[in-house]
Scaffold this motif. Structure first.
Motif, PDB file in Angstrom:
ATOM      1  N   ALA A   1       0.831  -1.208   0.000  1.00  0.00           N
ATOM      2  CA  ALA A   1       0.000   0.000   0.000  1.00  0.00           C
ATOM      3  C   ALA A   1       0.865   1.257   0.000  1.00  0.00           C
ATOM      4  O   ALA A   1       0.613   2.213  -0.740  1.00  0.00           O
ATOM      5  CB  ALA A   1      -0.926  -0.014   1.216  1.00  0.00           C
ATOM      6  N   TYR A   2       1.907   1.275   0.809  1.00  0.00           N
ATOM      7  CA  TYR A   2       2.805   2.426   0.807  1.00  0.00           C
ATOM      8  C   TYR A   2       3.501   2.569  -0.541  1.00  0.00           C
ATOM      9  O   TYR A   2       3.738   3.683  -1.023  1.00  0.00           O
ATOM     10  CB  TYR A   2       3.859   2.289   1.909  1.00  0.00           C
ATOM     11  N   SER A   3       3.814   1.448  -1.180  1.00  0.00           N
ATOM     12  CA  SER A   3       4.434   1.535  -2.495  1.00  0.00           C
ATOM     13  C   SER A   3       3.472   2.139  -3.509  1.00  0.00           C
ATOM     14  O   SER A   3       3.887   2.843  -4.437  1.00  0.00           O
ATOM     15  CB  SER A   3       4.884   0.136  -2.919  1.00  0.00           C
ATOM     16  N   THR A   4       2.164   1.873  -3.335  1.00  0.00           N
ATOM     17  CA  THR A   4       1.175   2.526  -4.194  1.00  0.00           C
ATOM     18  C   THR A   4       1.269   4.031  -4.061  1.00  0.00           C
ATOM     19  O   THR A   4       1.209   4.760  -5.052  1.00  0.00           O
ATOM     20  CB  THR A   4      -0.238   2.079  -3.796  1.00  0.00           C
ATOM     21  N   ILE A   5       1.417   4.494  -2.805  1.00  0.00           N
ATOM     22  CA  ILE A   5       1.528   5.938  -2.583  1.00  0.00           C
ATOM     23  C   ILE A   5       2.715   6.483  -3.368  1.00  0.00           C
ATOM     24  O   ILE A   5       2.638   7.553  -4.001  1.00  0.00           O
ATOM     25  CB  ILE A   5       1.673   6.215  -1.086  1.00  0.00           C
ATOM     26  N   GLU A   6       3.838   5.751  -3.349  1.00  0.00           N
ATOM     27  CA  GLU A   6       5.007   6.219  -4.083  1.00  0.00           C
ATOM     28  C   GLU A   6       4.715   6.335  -5.569  1.00  0.00           C
ATOM     29  O   GLU A   6       5.041   7.343  -6.208  1.00  0.00           O
ATOM     30  CB  GLU A   6       6.170   5.244  -3.868  1.00  0.00           C
ATOM     31  N   ASN A   7       4.081   5.305  -6.127  1.00  0.00           N
ATOM     32  CA  ASN A   7       3.822   5.340  -7.567  1.00  0.00           C
ATOM     33  C   ASN A   7       2.840   6.432  -7.946  1.00  0.00           C
ATOM     34  O   ASN A   7       2.956   7.026  -9.024  1.00  0.00           O
ATOM     35  CB  ASN A   7       3.297   3.972  -8.012  1.00  0.00           C
ATOM     36  N   ILE A   8       1.860   6.685  -7.085  1.00  0.00           N
ATOM     37  CA  ILE A   8       0.940   7.789  -7.363  1.00  0.00           C
ATOM     38  C   ILE A   8       1.715   9.100  -7.375  1.00  0.00           C
ATOM     39  O   ILE A   8       1.463   9.986  -8.206  1.00  0.00           O
ATOM     40  CB  ILE A   8      -0.187   7.813  -6.316  1.00  0.00           C
ATOM     41  N   GLY A   9       2.664   9.236  -6.465  1.00  0.00           N
ATOM     42  CA  GLY A   9       3.499  10.426  -6.487  1.00  0.00           C
ATOM     43  C   GLY A   9       4.221  10.568  -7.815  1.00  0.00           C
ATOM     44  O   GLY A   9       4.294  11.655  -8.394  1.00  0.00           O
ATOM     45  N   LEU A  10       4.737   9.453  -8.325  1.00  0.00           N
ATOM     46  CA  LEU A  10       5.435   9.506  -9.612  1.00  0.00           C
ATOM     47  C   LEU A  10       4.493   9.943 -10.732  1.00  0.00           C
ATOM     48  O   LEU A  10       4.858  10.743 -11.601  1.00  0.00           O
ATOM     49  CB  LEU A  10       6.018   8.133  -9.944  1.00  0.00           C
ATOM     50  N   ILE A  11       3.275   9.400 -10.710  1.00  0.00           N
ATOM     51  CA  ILE A  11       2.307   9.769 -11.756  1.00  0.00           C
ATOM     52  C   ILE A  11       2.022  11.261 -11.693  1.00  0.00           C
ATOM     53  O   ILE A  11       1.970  11.951 -12.719  1.00  0.00           O
ATOM     54  CB  ILE A  11       1.009   8.959 -11.591  1.00  0.00           C
ATOM     55  N   PHE A  12       1.856  11.771 -10.464  1.00  0.00           N
ATOM     56  CA  PHE A  12       1.545  13.193 -10.344  1.00  0.00           C
ATOM     57  C   PHE A  12       2.724  14.068 -10.722  1.00  0.00           C
ATOM     58  O   PHE A  12       2.532  15.199 -11.204  1.00  0.00           O
ATOM     59  CB  PHE A  12       1.039  13.511  -8.932  1.00  0.00           C
ATOM     60  N   VAL A  13       3.943  13.596 -10.517  1.00  0.00           N
ATOM     61  CA  VAL A  13       5.096  14.370 -10.990  1.00  0.00           C
ATOM     62  C   VAL A  13       5.018  14.525 -12.501  1.00  0.00           C
ATOM     63  O   VAL A  13       5.185  15.639 -13.041  1.00  0.00           O
ATOM     64  CB  VAL A  13       6.414  13.701 -10.565  1.00  0.00           C
ATOM     65  N   SER A  14       4.747  13.417 -13.201  1.00  0.00           N
ATOM     66  CA  SER A  14       4.629  13.518 -14.658  1.00  0.00           C
ATOM     67  C   SER A  14       3.477  14.434 -15.060  1.00  0.00           C
ATOM     68  O   SER A  14       3.588  15.210 -16.023  1.00  0.00           O
ATOM     69  CB  SER A  14       4.417  12.134 -15.269  1.00  0.00           C
ATOM     70  N   LEU A  15       2.362  14.358 -14.315  1.00  0.00           N
ATOM     71  CA  LEU A  15       1.238  15.231 -14.633  1.00  0.00           C
ATOM     72  C   LEU A  15       1.607  16.690 -14.408  1.00  0.00           C
ATOM     73  O   LEU A  15       1.218  17.569 -15.185  1.00  0.00           O
ATOM     74  CB  LEU A  15       0.028  14.864 -13.774  1.00  0.00           C
ATOM     75  N   GLY A  16       2.344  16.949 -13.322  1.00  0.00           N
ATOM     76  CA  GLY A  16       2.767  18.320 -13.069  1.00  0.00           C
ATOM     77  C   GLY A  16       3.653  18.848 -14.191  1.00  0.00           C
ATOM     78  O   GLY A  16       3.521  19.991 -14.626  1.00  0.00           O
ATOM     79  N   LEU A  17       4.559  17.975 -14.674  1.00  0.00           N
ATOM     80  CA  LEU A  17       5.402  18.395 -15.788  1.00  0.00           C
ATOM     81  C   LEU A  17       4.560  18.700 -17.020  1.00  0.00           C
ATOM     82  O   LEU A  17       4.780  19.697 -17.711  1.00  0.00           O
ATOM     83  CB  LEU A  17       6.398  17.277 -16.123  1.00  0.00           C
ATOM     84  N   ALA A  18       3.579  17.811 -17.275  1.00  0.00           N
ATOM     85  CA  ALA A  18       2.717  18.028 -18.444  1.00  0.00           C
ATOM     86  C   ALA A  18       1.998  19.366 -18.332  1.00  0.00           C
ATOM     87  O   ALA A  18       1.871  20.115 -19.306  1.00  0.00           O
ATOM     88  CB  ALA A  18       1.710  16.884 -18.561  1.00  0.00           C
ATOM     89  N   LEU A  19       1.539  19.666 -17.109  1.00  0.00           N
ATOM     90  CA  LEU A  19       0.825  20.923 -16.887  1.00  0.00           C
ATOM     91  C   LEU A  19       1.739  22.107 -17.128  1.00  0.00           C
ATOM     92  O   LEU A  19       1.357  23.095 -17.779  1.00  0.00           O
ATOM     93  CB  LEU A  19       0.294  20.930 -15.457  1.00  0.00           C
ATOM     94  N   ALA A  20       2.967  22.012 -16.606  1.00  0.00           N
ATOM     95  CA  ALA A  20       3.911  23.113 -16.766  1.00  0.00           C
ATOM     96  C   ALA A  20       4.246  23.333 -18.234  1.00  0.00           C
ATOM     97  O   ALA A  20       4.299  24.462 -18.717  1.00  0.00           O
ATOM     98  CB  ALA A  20       5.182  22.835 -15.955  1.00  0.00           C
TER      99      ALA A  20
END
Lengths: 673, 318, 221
Positions: free
Chosen positions: A305-324
């Motif tokens: 479950a904690y590893s899921t949190i990490e991967n969601i963080g990674l997805i959001f980093v990519s989304l943040g880059l896309a937004l920028a």
């Protein structure tokens, strides 16, 4: 029948299955029927969604549907566009494989009437969220999905920790829905039109856009597991039965990602430049925090479950880059970042489901979730250990599996960022890149620990020593996922081209066509910049390994003999001297934990001659829990206790309250202009 | 025709790296011994060691699984693949476009993954010590490596090694602060990844000081031979990597005649010798650090890598 | 309507406010009851006058109820109850009389301000009548809130109700006035009977804690 109508029909069928399960679940024989039904309906939905994505979707017309249920002046709007089709693929693939797994796993369920009705309902709810095209339908489906999953979390309610998990889950889910409510209210604006089509067209002032972004981070982010709203996830996901945990971690978090993409990229339309900064900070922080917490865990499902949190963080980093990138008009780079995010969504649903299925298999075979009570399972459960190994290698972002490809694409997107004009982004992005790399390395360490302590070594308890391999249906589900992990890793060009219509509809741009590149490489920008060929790396490695094996067999001695382990000459040591999960993580805990978790180790050694055992204690603090949640809970408790005074007033005092309220209202009436 | 000659060059590279690796290890040991005023073993002693191990019987622990037996082959194969892609005497190798620097780092990461698993497989505490310490070192070394790669990619405009090497030979590059910092960070990471002093002692058998040796404690015979060869190959890989990025002169470009290849090969041998000698000197001059000083060392490498990347992000001329 | 007609209605309403203020001033129960009887008497006169002026015969019934029930029966019953139960005859106030009177004046001002704000288009005299009615209502509430004695709280409630009847009859053509006044009278009757039956004595300002605590489930802080 249009694809959209077909999908809505599948959802209706799933809900019908749920009702059927309510009526028949007390008898254990309905378990295979319910899971077969959900497998079939999810499968139909999966094929429909895949076909729509491949064949291309019209922008309106056959992809929109209005049903007269719901609010009388609004009805329910449904729509199928490429983004929805992609996420429907992810969800229904998870649903199909989870149902297949549950056909084997569900036989061991002690309380089938608490699980069976809610499982198809959960699947149906998730599908509905993706299909919804107006705020009302969206929120109803979102709450329905939350409640169905909450019921599944509370399935084994006799355990006090499960009850606590359910309680925290329902509080956080309600908070998330409230945030989404307010966000949609802001989006609908003074005109009050809640249909997505209307919201898409209307103009939103920058303040509203910023507020909606923050509210989406709170609402969808809490469901996805972004820090600091992630505290419910490691409690709730492990509490549910394993096939549901796989769905919650692998699929429900992706529904939250979908909600975020839909609102922020599609409905809002315009972006302020600092929105990328917030998402990057939150995402990278979440990733590192999640994986460090996973390293400290010895419960296998909580670690996942904690590893899921990490991967969601990674997805959001990519989304943040896309937004920028999008806010600055760099379309190609934005498409690259968005492709990386969506690829990781797909990948994570594959390997996280696989890992949770493996954990469920271990639980079925040994009755244990605690890694420190397992060990040596590679000898007893050979197939499970192979597929779990594939999942671990994939999630650690190692070639030739799929985790590496999405990581690689994210790094390529980061390398595009020096062209961004804003200084905040220029300084933030390299740091984010470093944190991304750090979390990838930590993930590899974490899964060495998870696989090594659970499956390798010698059995630490009798239960582990007597484990048996699980049934073939569960193994089939896991093997399919393992094969998918490998395929997505060695044929990434096909996936990227499949994602192109999605990025086109969301960003307005797409990556260059990949499938016509020689040898099935992927070239994100240009051949001279960078390229990767998973298939050739895989084949090259196989070739070298075969060549080595052949040479060794030809020229080296073939003699082999089994003997007790060398162990530097120490005689047969008990299995308790092996490294446990905690001991494996001890160096990393010392390096990172003293800062992030305020870890303190203390050793209580008895004096020489004293016969009592020595004691070793590790004290770790979850700082977010202690500094954010406990104060809030304390404040609520304090306010409630002070307000409790109101229960013990005299009649005269109650009358005074009424009187004062009346006087106040009259004053307001008198003075307000 | 071109394809066949390219394939030939690639195969030559593959054979070359495998054959040269033990020689490099022997050379380094010899230099270290001479610096310590000992005679030292001969330079071809590692070859003899490997052949001896190949002829010996494997003694396998009773609790070892198939993973333990497969890992040496896997590690050797992956390291060989990674080493085959790095330009040693020529750039533009035919398979160099299948994996860029990030992929090479990930491939080496997977060798570490499997070696750590093998360490835990037999179920002794020594294996656990090695694996856990190796995991800790990896969590700091890998991000530093990636940040160095970022810096290089930002300077050369690509993560492909051939492109970077070609860029570095061109007159555009000049002296840059970020490149210098990246070089220092890369050297620190290389020392850590290969388990050399001051991170780990490759010649030790004391539990206090073991990292790599602890993980491979239970290996014997041909398995141990492959692991030792893979370790030598990894050292060769890193020295070649530093050489092709920071001292890329005389690298033959694609399609040049055999004389260019010969010159390139000679230059490569000189670079290897120089690198090995410097490493031997460095190892003799410093002492091994305590295990929990290693994070500080690697943390410094991480910070240097981050600084180099930051400088490149902030200004194209730095 | 002509001047003197409205003036009489106005005067009666103002008189009612004045009597309410007088009730605030009382500190003995018997005196309070007598002032309350006066209050109801003036209400009767006002309602009867309205019945005459508006030509609405059913309002005479209301006036009769007010006279019979509130001006005569209730005060007598309460008188006897006080004597029989031995209820303490001094009224204990929460805050001093002076402050209560000051609050009363403030409430009258508030009621006037509100009414004049809310009804800008209406007939000026009608507005003032309504303002007076609201004042009586608020003063009745004030009595309830500032008295610790049960009987005085009942008296306050009844005077509040008088204000409502005044407002209802002042508005021309309001339906069901008679029924409303009957309903209120029955309510008052029940309250008085309840006070009598349960014999709640002086300390109406305290609560029987034990039974309530079981129900509420938490100990008293």
């Amino acid at each position: 029948m249009t694809p959209l109508a077909g999908l809505v029909a599948c959802v209706a069928a799933l809900l019908g299955t749920a009702i059927l399960a309510v009526l028949t679940a007390r008898s254990g024989r309905s378990t295979p029927v319910v899971y077969c039904a959900s497998l079939v309906f999810s499968g139909i939905a999966l094929i429909t969604a895949l076909a729509s994505l491949a064949a291309g979707l019209p922008s309106t017309g056959a992809s929109a549907l209005v049903l007269p249920v719901g609010l009388p002046w609004l009805g329910s709007h449904f729509r199928l566009d490429p983004l929805a089709a992609f996420f429907l693929t992810v969800i229904n693939l998870g649903g199909v494989l989870s149902s297949l797994y549950a056909l084997g796993y569900g036989r061991h369920e002690r309380a089938p009437h608490r699980v069976l009705p809610f499982f198809p309902a959960f699947l149906g709810g998730m599908n509905l969220v993706i299909l919804a095209d107006d705020a009302f339908t969206f929120l109803i489906s979102w709450e329905f999905m939350s409640l169905a999953s909450w019921a599944l979390v509370m399935a084994h309610h006799h355990d006090a920790s499960n009850r606590k998990a359910g309680y925290i889950y329902i509080v956080m889910a309600s908070f998330g829905t409230l945030a989404l409510f307010i966000a949609f209210g802001l989006l609908a604006g003074p005109a009050g039109d809640y249909g997505f089509a209307a919201i898409r067209i209307s103009e939103h002032p920058p303040l509203t856009a910023g507020l909606v972004l923050v509210l989406l981070l709170l609402g969808a982010g809490s469901k996805a597991g972004l820090a600091p709203l992630h505290v419910w996830l490691p409690l709730a996901h492990p509490a549910a039965p394993s096939h549901v945990s796989a769905l919650m971690s692998g699929v429900m978090t992706k529904v939250a990602v979908y909600a975020f993409i839909r609102v922020v990229f599609d409905l809002l339309g315009m972006q302020v430049w600092w929105s990328g900064i917030i998402i990057l900070i939150v995402g990278s922080g979440t990733a590192v925090l999640g994986i460090l917490q996973a390293l400290m865990e010895s419960d296998l499902k909580r670690l996942l479950a904690y590893s899921t949190i990490e991967n969601i963080g990674l997805i959001f980093v990519s989304l943040g880059l896309a937004l920028a990138f999008k806010a600055n008009g760099m379309g190609l780079a934005a498409a690259l970042a968005m492709t990386a995010a969506l690829f990781h969504v797909l990948n994570h649903s594959f390997f996280k489901s696989l890992l949770f299925f493996g954990a469920g298999a271990v639980l079925m075979a040994t009755g244990e979730r605690d890694m420190d009570k397992l060990g040596g399972l590679i000898h007893r459960m050979p197939v499970t250990s192979i597929v779990f190994l594939v999942g671990s290698v994939a999630i650690s972002a190692l070639p030739p599996f799929n985790g590496f490809v999405s990581e690689w694409l994210a790094f390529q997107a980061i390398l595009q960022s020096p062209d961004l004009p804003q200084w905040g982004l220029k300084i933030l992005v390299p740091a984010v890149g470093g944190l991304l790399a750090l979390s990838a390395a930590l993930a590899a360490a974490c899964f060495v620990k998870a696989f090594g302590v659970t499956f390798l070594g010698r059995p630490r308890t009798i239960a582990a020593g007597q484990a048996l391999e699980v049934d073939r249906l569960s193994l089939a589900a896991m093997s399919i996922l393992a094969a998918l992990c490998l395929l997505a890793g060695i044929l990434p060009g096909i996936v990227i081209d499949g994602l192109a219509p999605v990025t086109l509809s969301v960003i307005g741009d797409r990556m260059p066509v990949q499938t016509d590149i020689a040898w099935l490489s992927i070239v994100p920008i240009a051949e001279s910049r960078s390229s990767y060929n998973g298939l050739l790396v895989f084949l090259f490695t196989l070739f070298s390994a075969s060549l080595t094996a052949y040479l060794i067999r030809r020229f080296a001695s073939r003699a082999l003999r089994r003997a007790p382990a060398w162990d530097c000459g120490f005689p047969e040591m008990s299995p308790a001297t092996q490294y446990t999960a905690g001991s494996f993580a001890q160096p990393i805990r010392r390096v990172f934990g003293t800062l992030v978790f305020r870890v303190r180790e203390s050793v209580d050694m008895p004096a020489p001659g004293d016969l009592r055992p020595a004691r070793f204690a590790v004290e770790a603090h979850d700082l977010i829990w202690e500094w954010l949640y406990l104060p809030i809970a304390g404040a609520v408790g304090f306010a409630a206790e002070k307000l409790n005074y109101l229960q013990f007033l005299t009649i005269r005092r109650y009358l005074s309250l009424v009187f004062l309220a009346l006087v106040f209202l009259l004053l307001v009436l008198a003075l307000w202009s | 025709m071109v394809v066949i000659s390219a394939l030939l060059v690639q195969s030559l590279q593959m054979a070359l790296v495998v054959l040269l690796a033990p020689l490099l290890t022997g050379f380094i040991r010899l230099i270290k011994a001479r610096l310590l005023r000992r005679r030292g073993p001969s330079m071809i002693q590692p070859y003899r060691d490997i052949l001896r191990l190949l002829r010996k019987e494997v003694v396998l622990a009773e609790s070892a699984s198939w993973l333990f037996r497969v890992t040496p082959y896997l590690i050797f194969a992956i390291t060989w693949v990674a080493a085959a892609i790095i330009p040693t005497f020529a750039t533009g190798l035919i398979f160099s476009w299948t994996a860029d620097l990030i992929a090479i780092t990930a491939l080496l990461g997977s060798t570490r993954f499997f070696l750590a698993l093998a360490g835990m497989d037999v179920g002794t505490s020594f294996g656990g010590i090695g694996s856990s310490r190796e995991a800790m070192i990896a969590t700091l070394a890998e991000p530093s490596m990636l940040l160095v790669i970022f810096t290089l990619a930002l300077i050369a405009g690509s993560t492909q090694l051939s492109t970077i090497a070609a860029f570095m030979t061109s007159p555009q590059v000049g002296l840059r602060v970020s490149l210098a910092i990246a070089l220092i960070a890369l050297i620190m990471v290389a020392v850590a990844e290969n388990g050399r002093i001051p991170i780990d002692n490759p010649a030790t058998h004391l539990e206090l000081t073991m990292v790599h040796e602890a993980m491979v404690l239970e290996y014997s015979g041909r398995h141990l031979a492959m692991i030792e060869l893979a370790a030598s190959l990894k050292l060769l890989l890193y020295i070649s990597l530093i050489a092709c990025i920071f001292v890329p002169w005389k690298l033959a470009a694609l399609g040049e005649g055999p004389s260019a290849y010969l010159v390139g090969m000679l230059a490569y041998l000189i670079k290897l010798a120089a690198g090995g000698a410097l490493l031997a000197l460095f190892e003799t001059a410093t002492a091994k650090m305590r295990v929990f000083r290693v994070p500080e060392f690697l943390g410094a490498a991480l910070m240097l890598g981050l600084l180099a990347t930051l400088l490149r992000f902030v200004s194209r001329s730095l | 309507m002509s001047g003197p007609v409205l003036d009489i209605a106005h005067m009666l309403a103002g008189g009612l406010v004045l009597v309410s203020m007088m009730m605030l001033y009382q500190d003995r129960l018997y005196a309070l009851l007598n002032v309350f009887a006066l209050h109801s008497l003036i209400l009767t006169l006002s309602v009867a006058w309205q019945a005459f002026v508006q030509d609405a015969p059913h309002l005479y019934v209301t006036a009769a109820i007010a006279l019979l029930f509130k001006a005569i029966v209730i005060p007598v019953v309460l008188h006897r109850m006080i004597r029989q139960l031995g209820i303490h005859r001094e009224i204990e106030t929460v805050v001093g009389i002076g402050l209560t009177m000051l609050a009363g004046i403030g409430l009258v001002a508030l009621a006037t301000a509100v009414m004049l704000r809310v009804t800008p288009q209406a007939d000026p005299l009608a507005r003032e009548d309504l303002a007076f009615a609201l004042s009586v209502l608020l003063l009745g509430l004030l009595i309830m809130v500032t008295r610790r004695n049960a009987v005085s709280q009942v008296v306050g409630f009844m005077s509040l109700e008088n204000g409502l009847v005044l407002a209802a009859t002042g508005a021309k053509g309001m339906p069901l006035v008679v029924e409303i006044s009957v309903a209120f009278s029955i309510l008052i009757a029940f309250i008085v009977i309840g006070v009598f039956l349960f014999r709640i004595r002086e300390r109406f300002d305290t609560v029987d804690v034990r039974a309530l605590d079981d129900f509420k489930g938490r100990r008293r802080k």
